[in-house]
Design a protein around this motif. Structure first.
Motif, PDB file in Angstrom:
ATOM      1  N   LEU A 107     -11.216  -0.991  -5.127  1.00  0.00           N
ATOM      2  CA  LEU A 107     -10.415  -1.898  -4.312  1.00  0.00           C
ATOM      3  C   LEU A 107      -9.500  -1.063  -3.415  1.00  0.00           C
ATOM      4  N   HIS A 108      -8.936  -1.699  -2.391  1.00  0.00           N
ATOM      5  CA  HIS A 108      -8.034  -1.004  -1.464  1.00  0.00           C
ATOM      6  C   HIS A 108      -6.914  -0.290  -2.211  1.00  0.00           C
ATOM      7  N   HIS A 109      -6.528   0.871  -1.706  1.00  0.00           N
ATOM      8  CA  HIS A 109      -5.366   1.631  -2.153  1.00  0.00           C
ATOM      9  C   HIS A 109      -5.435   2.025  -3.624  1.00  0.00           C
TER      10      HIS A 109
ATOM     11  N   GLU B 251      -7.657  -7.686  -7.907  1.00  0.00           N
ATOM     12  CA  GLU B 251      -7.304  -8.520  -6.759  1.00  0.00           C
ATOM     13  C   GLU B 251      -7.671  -9.955  -7.131  1.00  0.00           C
TER      14      GLU B 251
ATOM     15  N   ASN C 241       0.798  -1.228   0.000  1.00  0.00           N
ATOM     16  CA  ASN C 241       0.000   0.000   0.000  1.00  0.00           C
ATOM     17  C   ASN C 241       0.829   1.276   0.000  1.00  0.00           C
TER      18      ASN C 241
END
Length: 125
Positions: A107-109, A114, A36
């Motif tokens: 999605l994250h960051h 993923e 991240n």
């Protein structure tokens, strides 16, 4: 149950393992393209990176992509599906595990892909 990890994949950012082996199967947690602290890469580079991370975790479990029986792919935007499918097919070659591709809003960051997968651990040969 055996916990699997690889230094060649991002360390878990929460209370989970990179992978767990149980009952002859290896369950790889959802992998993102990078840690991240890195800026998002172009989509194609993200796909290559996340598949590299999955391959590294599988290798730590004594498996490879040819042992994968199922994948779940999360894409931030369905517009990435054709490019993803092509890159995925290139990496897996003639091996065709069961697969679900799930479009998600984010999605994250800020990542765009993923991948989570399940592989069958090869028996003694």
């Amino acid at each position: 149950m055996k916990f699997i990890s690889s230094a060649q994949a991002p360390a878990p950012g929460g209370h989970y393992s990179q992978a767990v082996e149980a009952g002859g199967l290896v369950f790889v947690s959802g992998m993102l393209p990078a840690g991240n602290n890195q800026p998002p890469l172009p989509f194609e580079a993200q796909v290559h990176s996340v598949l590299d991370h999955c391959s590294a975790v599988l290798a730590a479990a004594g498996c490879g992509l040819h042992d994968v029986v199922q994948t779940t792919v999360y894409l931030a935007g369905v517009q990435h599906w054709p490019a993803f499918n092509q890159l995925y097919a290139e990496r897996f070659g003639s091996h065709r595990p069961a697969r679900a591709v799930v479009p998600v809003p984010a999605l994250h960051h800020g990542f765009l892909v993923e991948i989570q997968l399940v592989a069958e651990r090869p028996g003694p040969g």
